[in-house]
Design an enzyme around this catalytic site. Structure first.
Site, PDB file in Angstrom:
ATOM      1  N   GLY A  37       2.517  -0.815   4.492  1.00 38.69           N
ATOM      2  CA  GLY A  37       2.594   0.587   4.084  1.00 38.69           C
ATOM      3  C   GLY A  37       4.044   1.014   3.930  1.00 38.69           C
ATOM      4  N   ASN A  76       0.874  -1.175   0.000  1.00 34.26           N
ATOM      5  CA  ASN A  76       0.000   0.000   0.000  1.00 34.26           C
ATOM      6  C   ASN A  76       0.913   1.227   0.000  1.00 34.26           C
ATOM      7  OD1 ASN A  76      -1.866   1.988   0.422  1.00 34.26           O
ATOM      8  ND2 ASN A  76      -2.365   1.396   2.538  1.00 34.26           N
ATOM      9  N   LYS A 128       0.184   4.251  -0.485  1.00 29.49           N
ATOM     10  CA  LYS A 128      -0.475   5.488  -0.025  1.00 29.49           C
ATOM     11  C   LYS A 128      -0.184   6.612  -1.034  1.00 29.49           C
ATOM     12  CE  LYS A 128      -0.378   3.588   4.559  1.00 29.49           C
ATOM     13  NZ  LYS A 128      -0.389   3.781   6.002  1.00 29.49           N
ATOM     14  N   HIS A 181      -9.885   1.889   4.363  1.00 28.42           N
ATOM     15  CA  HIS A 181      -8.641   2.082   5.117  1.00 28.42           C
ATOM     16  C   HIS A 181      -8.872   3.139   6.198  1.00 28.42           C
ATOM     17  CE1 HIS A 181      -4.552   3.146   6.142  1.00 28.42           C
ATOM     18  NE2 HIS A 181      -4.185   1.980   5.614  1.00 28.42           N
ATOM     19  N   GLU A 239      -6.257  -4.067  10.647  1.00 27.67           N
ATOM     20  CA  GLU A 239      -5.226  -3.047  10.826  1.00 27.67           C
ATOM     21  C   GLU A 239      -5.542  -2.210  12.054  1.00 27.67           C
ATOM     22  OE1 GLU A 239      -2.880  -1.924   7.094  1.00 27.67           O
ATOM     23  OE2 GLU A 239      -4.640  -0.667   7.143  1.00 27.67           O
TER      24      GLU A 239
END
Ligand code: PGA
Length: 262
Positions: free
Chosen positions: A243, A8, A10, A93, A163
């Site tokens: 991430g 991810n 972002k 998310h 998460e």
């Protein structure tokens, strides 16, 4: 079942050039470990360019809009993602819930649109404070709201990403969780393992035992090369949503290698 490792990115990196370079390195890492499913979820503007550099690794996105097309300024629809061969879409998310005001109802519409059209939905759930009642209340609410009315037969394209917000590397005051490598008595006292069991229980209640047991549950929150094996073995997670460490090719390569042996 193969472990699933999702990068991810972002809102990173800053330029197309860097994105293409990062995709190339990630593809290289993925091609070395065929028993791990690797997904790259770049920002929307980089999807097409990143896609052309992937072979072994698959393309994902970080968000979606539930309509197929129309007057929805700034949104990107499931149909557009599908035309770019995006297979996996992260939804709900915590950063979108917190910074963009995404509600359980919006998350539910996204999940339904994805599943109805054959895309894989990676539904993120997780509590903000580290306390077991917070975990159970938040997860139950988020799962039930997002999955209400979803047909059992469509859950084969559903993945749950647990998460805990308190463990996400960039969250203020975050503290990574410290999973134990082995299951057993100590494992039972452990957060990732307990949350996994709890999520599984809710899924089985909603969709029946077989479907509930077949839905993949993965972990996210400060996952790195040193702790990923703990989440996969001790926490019994079937993958990780990564991430910060997915932006560091050497670290990410080690995460994939670790997941291929876990
Ligand atoms: P992190 O992010 O690995 O940097 O903690 C995970 C996520 O938010 O998906």
């Amino acid at each position: 079942m193969k472990n699933l490792i999702i990068a991810n990115w972002k809102a990173n990196p800053a330029t197309l050039r860097e994105a293409v370079d990062l995709a190339r390195k990630t593809e290289l890492a993925a091609s070395g470990h065929r028993n791990v499913e690797v997904i790259v979820a770049p920002p929307f503007p980089f999807l097409a360019a990143v896609a052309s550099g992937l072979k072994r690794a698959k393309l994902g996105s970080q968000n979606v809009f539930w309509e197929d097309a129309g007057p929805f300024t700034g949104e990107v629809s499931w149909q557009q993602l599908k035309s770019l061969k995006v297979g996996y879409v992260i939804v709900g998310h915590s950063e979108r819930r917190i910074f963009l005001g995404e509600t359980d109802e919006m998350v539910a519409k996204k999940v339904r649109a994805l599943l109805a059209h054959g895309l894989k939905a990676v539904l993120c759930v997780g509590e903000t404070e580290r306390a077991s009642h917070e975990m159970s209340e938040t997860i139950a609410r988020q799962l039930e709201a997002a999955l209400k009315g979803v047909k059992k037969s469509l859950t084969k394209n559903l993945i749950i990403a647990y998460e805990p917000v308190w463990a996400i590397s960039t969250a203020p005051g975050s503290r990574p969780d410290t999973p134990l490598l082995r299951q057993g008595y100590a494992g039972r006292a452990e957060n990732a393992f307990q949350s996994n069991i709890y999520i599984r229980k809710i899924l089985s209640r909603m969709f029946g035992r077989t479907a509930g047991e077949n839905i993949k549950i993965i972990y996210g929150g400060s996952v790195n090369a040193d702790n990923v094996a703990g989440f996969l073995t001790g926490g019994r997670m079937q993958g990780a949503l990564v991430g910060g460490a997915s932006l560091r090719p050497e670290e990410f390569t080690r995460i994939i290698a670790s997941a291929s042996h876990a």
